[in-house]
Design a protein around this motif. Structure first.
Motif, short mmCIF file in Angstrom:
data_model
loop_
_atom_site.label_atom_id
_atom_site.label_comp_id
_atom_site.label_asym_id
_atom_site.label_seq_id
_atom_site.Cartn_x
_atom_site.Cartn_y
_atom_site.Cartn_z
N SER A 1 -11.83 6.20 11.89
CA SER A 1 -11.37 4.89 12.40
C SER A 1 -12.15 4.77 13.75
CB SER A 1 -9.85 4.65 12.67
OG SER A 1 -9.12 4.48 11.41
N ILE A 2 -12.55 3.61 14.01
CA ILE A 2 -13.26 3.30 15.27
C ILE A 2 -13.16 1.99 15.97
CG2 ILE A 2 -15.63 2.93 16.63
CD1 ILE A 2 -16.80 5.20 14.73
N LEU A 3 -12.69 1.88 17.20
CA LEU A 3 -12.37 0.67 17.78
C LEU A 3 -13.32 0.29 18.72
CD1 LEU A 3 -8.42 0.85 18.80
CD2 LEU A 3 -9.53 -0.82 17.58
N ALA A 4 -13.79 -1.00 18.74
CA ALA A 4 -14.83 -1.44 19.62
C ALA A 4 -14.41 -2.84 20.19
CB ALA A 4 -15.97 -1.64 19.03
N ARG A 5 -14.61 -2.83 21.51
CA ARG A 5 -14.05 -4.03 22.47
C ARG A 5 -15.09 -4.71 22.87
NH1 ARG A 5 -9.45 -6.28 24.29
NH2 ARG A 5 -9.36 -7.52 26.13
N ASP A 6 -15.51 -5.99 22.72
CA ASP A 6 -16.48 -6.62 23.08
C ASP A 6 -16.32 -7.27 24.67
OD1 ASP A 6 -15.40 -9.26 22.63
OD2 ASP A 6 -16.19 -9.18 20.63
N THR A 7 -17.62 -8.02 24.99
CA THR A 7 -17.30 -8.70 26.44
C THR A 7 -16.56 -9.91 26.38
OG1 THR A 7 -19.69 -9.79 26.00
CG2 THR A 7 -19.56 -7.67 26.95
N ALA A 8 -16.36 -10.26 24.95
CA ALA A 8 -15.61 -11.64 24.99
C ALA A 8 -14.06 -11.29 24.84
CB ALA A 8 -15.90 -12.40 23.71
N GLY A 9 -13.70 -10.18 25.04
CA GLY A 9 -12.14 -9.51 25.10
C GLY A 9 -11.58 -9.61 23.57
N GLN A 10 -12.54 -9.54 22.68
CA GLN A 10 -12.26 -9.31 21.19
C GLN A 10 -12.33 -7.67 20.75
OE1 GLN A 10 -14.32 -12.01 18.64
NE2 GLN A 10 -12.46 -13.21 18.37
N THR A 11 -11.44 -7.34 19.99
CA THR A 11 -11.35 -5.96 19.65
C THR A 11 -11.44 -6.03 18.11
OG1 THR A 11 -9.90 -5.26 21.49
CG2 THR A 11 -10.31 -3.77 19.61
N THR A 12 -12.61 -5.12 17.94
CA THR A 12 -12.70 -4.87 16.13
C THR A 12 -12.64 -3.43 15.71
OG1 THR A 12 -14.53 -6.40 16.33
CG2 THR A 12 -14.52 -4.78 14.32
N LEU A 13 -11.58 -3.26 14.85
CA LEU A 13 -11.15 -1.94 14.18
C LEU A 13 -12.02 -1.71 13.03
CD1 LEU A 13 -9.41 0.69 13.75
CD2 LEU A 13 -8.06 -0.92 12.65
N TYR A 14 -12.91 -0.73 12.79
CA TYR A 14 -13.36 -0.37 11.73
C TYR A 14 -12.66 0.93 10.97
CZ TYR A 14 -17.36 -3.06 13.87
OH TYR A 14 -18.04 -3.99 14.64
N ARG A 15 -12.30 0.68 9.74
CA ARG A 15 -11.55 1.77 9.19
C ARG A 15 -12.54 2.20 7.91
NH1 ARG A 15 -9.76 5.59 7.21
NH2 ARG A 15 -7.71 6.14 6.89
N ILE A 16 -12.91 3.39 8.05
CA ILE A 16 -13.90 3.85 7.04
C ILE A 16 -13.16 4.47 5.96
CG2 ILE A 16 -15.90 5.44 6.81
CD1 ILE A 16 -16.19 5.16 9.74
N PHE A 17 -13.40 4.27 4.67
CA PHE A 17 -12.92 5.03 3.58
C PHE A 17 -13.93 4.98 2.46
CE2 PHE A 17 -11.91 0.60 3.14
CZ PHE A 17 -11.98 0.23 1.67
N GLU A 18 -13.46 5.86 1.32
CA GLU A 18 -14.28 5.79 0.06
C GLU A 18 -13.66 5.32 -1.15
OE1 GLU A 18 -15.92 9.77 -0.71
OE2 GLU A 18 -17.15 9.70 1.36
N VAL A 19 -14.63 4.57 -1.95
CA VAL A 19 -14.21 4.24 -3.11
C VAL A 19 -15.21 4.53 -4.33
CG1 VAL A 19 -13.44 2.10 -4.72
CG2 VAL A 19 -12.72 2.14 -2.18
N GLN A 20 -14.82 5.38 -5.18
CA GLN A 20 -15.67 5.93 -6.12
C GLN A 20 -16.97 6.46 -5.68
OE1 GLN A 20 -16.02 2.41 -8.91
NE2 GLN A 20 -14.14 2.94 -9.86
#
Length: 213
Positions: free
Chosen positions: A159-178
């Motif tokens: 999991s990685i959290l990133a916050r941009d200059t506009a004040g929005q936060t994006t969470l990237y959740r990494i997983f595997e399927v097949q």
């Protein structure tokens, strides 16, 4: 001394004693009245002090309750989100995958929820998603960075959290399927995102992707 003189002297003495007694009684009455007034004032002051203490105690209790509620609010919201994401209903097909992402976005108050692969290609997004191509490209960089961090037998981030200059936060959740690495990204303008926010929804998303594949 004649009898008259004695009588007059006794009468004068009685009058003096009576006058002194009356003066003493009057003074005592005034003293008692003053004492009653002092006591009443003290009682009133005591009642006012008790009311003021009770008011301050209520304010302090209310302030403490508000502080506790504010401190617990993020925890309550996170627990509610876990329950909501864990109880999502799923279906089959691409349309149902969009509906599932819609439900995730609604439960978490996310503006955009997007799925993308390691090549930077968008797989799906919620109905109101914006910038899917950009998020997909960013997700590919996140996947690459996670892979490099996990090289040489080091643990890779999921999991990685990133916050941009506009004040929005994006969470990237990494997983595997097949054996395919996937990124589930959620964008929020609030502060409700944590590294584990999307974990309860992974089983539903993974199951639907596996069925689709």
């Amino acid at each position: 001394m004649t009898l008259l003189s004695i009588t007059v002297a006794l009468a004068a003495a009685v009058l003096l004693l009576t006058a002194g007694y009356l003066i003493g009684v009057r003074r005592g009455y005034h003293a008692r009245e003053q004492m009653r007034e002092v006591i009443q004032q003290q009682k009133q002051a005591l009642r006012l002090a008790q009311r003021e203490m009770a008011r301050k105690a209520d304010l302090q209790e209310q302030g403490l309750r508000t502080t506790i509620e504010q401190a617990l609010a993020p925890l309550v919201d996170r627990e509610r989100l876990v329950v909501d994401l864990s109880s999502l209903k799923t279906g089959e097909g691409a349309r149902d995958l969009t509906l599932l992402l819609d439900k995730i976005a609604e439960a978490g108050g996310f503006s955009t929820v997007a799925l993308s692969d390691s090549e930077g290609l968008p797989l799906a997004g919620n109905s109101a998603a914006q910038g899917l191509d950009r998020i997909a490209v960013n997700s590919s960089f996140v996947l690459l960075m996670a892979e490099r961090i996990g090289s040489n037998n080091h643990p890779a981030p999921t999991s990685i959290l990133a916050r941009d200059t506009a004040g929005q936060t994006t969470l990237y959740r990494i997983f595997e399927v097949q054996d395919q690495r996937i990124s589930l990204a959620a964008v929020s303008s609030g502060s409700n995102l944590t590294l584990a926010t999307l974990d309860p929804a992974l089983a539903k998303v993974s199951g639907m992707l596996a069925a689709k594949g």
